[in-house]
Design an enzyme around this catalytic site. Structure first.
Site, PDB file in Angstrom:
ATOM      1  CD  GLN A  68      -2.805  -1.021  -0.204  1.00 35.79           C
ATOM      2  OE1 GLN A  68      -3.485  -0.047  -0.494  1.00 35.79           O
ATOM      3  NE2 GLN A  68      -2.700  -2.068  -1.020  1.00 35.79           N
ATOM      4  CG  HIS A  92     -48.509  20.089   6.201  1.00 35.24           C
ATOM      5  ND1 HIS A  92     -48.093  21.386   6.008  1.00 35.24           N
ATOM      6  CD2 HIS A  92     -47.469  19.300   5.821  1.00 35.24           C
ATOM      7  CE1 HIS A  92     -46.854  21.387   5.547  1.00 35.24           C
ATOM      8  NE2 HIS A  92     -46.455  20.127   5.421  1.00 35.24           N
ATOM      9  CG  ASP A 101      -5.437  -3.332  -4.085  1.00 38.84           C
ATOM     10  OD1 ASP A 101      -6.392  -2.762  -3.518  1.00 38.84           O
ATOM     11  OD2 ASP A 101      -4.248  -3.182  -3.749  1.00 38.84           O
ATOM     12  CD  GLU A 114      -8.363   2.688   0.917  1.00 38.40           C
ATOM     13  OE1 GLU A 114      -8.764   2.772  -0.259  1.00 38.40           O
ATOM     14  OE2 GLU A 114      -7.234   3.076   1.280  1.00 38.40           O
ATOM     15  CG  HIS A 115      -7.163  -1.548   1.932  1.00 35.42           C
ATOM     16  ND1 HIS A 115      -6.571  -0.332   1.592  1.00 35.42           N
ATOM     17  CD2 HIS A 115      -7.855  -1.955   0.843  1.00 35.42           C
ATOM     18  CE1 HIS A 115      -6.895  -0.032   0.345  1.00 35.42           C
ATOM     19  NE2 HIS A 115      -7.674  -0.988  -0.136  1.00 35.42           N
ATOM     20  CG  HIS A 128      -1.460   2.672  -3.934  1.00 36.09           C
ATOM     21  ND1 HIS A 128      -2.044   2.629  -5.173  1.00 36.09           N
ATOM     22  CD2 HIS A 128      -1.803   1.505  -3.317  1.00 36.09           C
ATOM     23  CE1 HIS A 128      -2.709   1.489  -5.309  1.00 36.09           C
ATOM     24  NE2 HIS A 128      -2.584   0.793  -4.202  1.00 36.09           N
TER      25      HIS A 128
END
Length: 445
Positions: free
Chosen positions: A271, A433, A374, A340-341, A274
């Site tokens: 990761q 109403h 992924d 996230e992961h 990235h």
């Protein structure tokens, strides 16, 4: 020669921090979207006013190339697929098949509830009419993101979709050919050679292409991007829907002494590859494992292609090792972190994973690395970052569906509840109403 990597450590042993304290104590990356809004706003406004012409001008400025047209010609999509490496094509076909299998099971069905005799409420699930799917450029090429965005949209029944990806100097102003090939493989017919904030703005406002063809605006934009893409999403939100304001990618690994430090190190590196802002966090009750992971990181970085980028990410304030007393405390940490992961590499990993309440996706055991997700697990890799997994989900078929309530009441059913409607309307000081109901029965009373 690579110097020794030692992840920064946060030692929580012997402490019982609150959830609020954990959120501030844990390593956390992120970006300040507000800091670039002043740069992005003129881009969005120029495209609002001048459409594709402005988008192409910004493409020339930021990407260094101006394509002949925004829309990629159909023959270039076909050629890209014809010229795709057979091994890559085979891998994409597996990824597509598995992702389609998972997302096909997410499609909701309409449900009708009979509230009273003669009174029903039906929830209809209706796909968004037109969506824009953003696929970034930058440090890498992301055909997998084409798969992850397109498949759930197609499974939801979206009839009109466009993939937008930055033009590349080395490919005559077209998006990367692997992106084009993936789109073609999925049956996507509309691809725009536009990236960054200008892509989000053009998807939101539409325009006219260089050949006079309409570039129709979309209703929803999904897909990750850099801080400028995120800022443009924020500025265009409301005019269009967005999936999320995604930040840099992140991985957390909850591990005990049974974990293989070589596996853990490889996954943290994967990761960090990235982005220099990517977060890699190890949570463990084993100082010995933490030491072994540091040693494995150092060894593996001698052969990693993007070693400088990875090292910057691993040594940044967003990455580190969190030492805990036991896995029980480790669960409190990862639930507060909401990665996230999240990988679970512990004894009885499935039971531990079942107790996780906040994560974009959970990867259980030694043979479910994040990189599987992924590409080829079948799950979606467009996931909430920066702790948003506490309240948000990843991209799915539901992202592209709208639930519409359809209310049908007979005269008798309405008359039956009319008094309650009037009472609540009067309680809220909204007498009209109530009158809207009374008016239907005044001739009968």
């Amino acid at each position: 020669m690579t110097s020794r990597i030692e992840l920064a450590r946060v030692d929580l042993r012997g402490r019982t921090p609150t959830t609020a304290q954990l959120r501030t104590a844990l390593p956390r990356g992120g970006v300040d979207v507000d800091s670039v809004l002043h740069q992005v706003r003129p881009v969005v406004e120029a495209i609002r006013d001048r459409g594709a012409a402005a988008a192409l001008e910004f493409g020339a400025k930021f990407d260094g190339v101006t394509p002949d047209s925004v829309r990629v010609p159909a023959q270039r999509l076909a050629a890209a697929l014809d010229e795709l490496d057979p091994a890559v094509r085979a891998a994409l076909e597996v990824a597509i098949d598995r992702t389609r299998a998972v997302h096909a099971d997410q499609r909701r069905t309409d449900t009708t509830t009979e509230v009273v005799p003669g009174g029903t409420v039906t929830e209809r699930w209706v796909p968004v009419e037109r969506v824009g799917l953003y696929v970034p450029g930058g440090n890498a090429v992301y055909p997998s993101s084409v798969v992850m965005n397109v498949v759930p949209a197609q499974a939801a029944g979206v009839e009109s979709l466009v993939v937008a990806s930055p033009p590349q100097q080395q490919f005559e102003g077209l998006p990367h050919p692997t992106i084009l090939a993936a789109a073609r493989l999925l049956g996507v017919e509309e691809v725009w050679a536009v990236g960054g904030a200008q892509a989000v703005a053009l998807l939101s406002y539409g325009g006219t292409d260089t050949d006079g063809a309409d570039l129709l605006p979309v209703d929803l934009i999904t897909g990750p991007g850099n801080i400028y893409v995120t800022a443009a999403k924020r500025l265009c939100r409301g005019l269009v829907g967005i999936d999320a304001e995604a930040g840099p990618t992140e991985i957390a690994v909850l591990a005990d002494a049974t974990a293989d430090p070589v596996h853990v190190a490889a996954d943290l590196i994967s990761q960090a590859e990235h982005d220099v802002l990517a977060a890699s966090v190890l949570v463990t009750d084993s100082p010995e494992l933490a030491d072994a992971v540091d040693a494995a990181l150092t060894a593996q970085l001698t052969v990693v292609k993007h070693a400088e980028r990875v090292t910057t990410a691993l040594t940044g304030t967003q990455s580190g090792t969190v030492l805990v007393d036991d896995i029980e405390q480790g669960l409190r940490v990862v639930n507060a972190y909401a990665a996230e992961h999240l990988e679970i590499q512990t004894a009885d990993a499935a039971a531990v994973a079942a107790r996780v309440r906040s994560a974009g996706a959970i990867f259980v055991g030694p043979y479910a690395p994040v990189s599987l997700g992924d590409y080829c697990a079948g799950s979606n890799h467009v996931l909430p970052t920066a702790g948003c997994a506490r309240h948000s989900s990843g991209l799915s078929v539901q992202t592209f569906l709208r639930g519409i309530h359809v209310v049908e009441y007979s005269e008798t059913a309405l008359k039956d509840v009319a008094g309650h409607v009037v009472a609540l309307a009067d309680a809220e000081d909204l007498p009209a109403h109530g009158q809207a109901v009374r008016a239907r029965f005044e001739a009968l009373s």
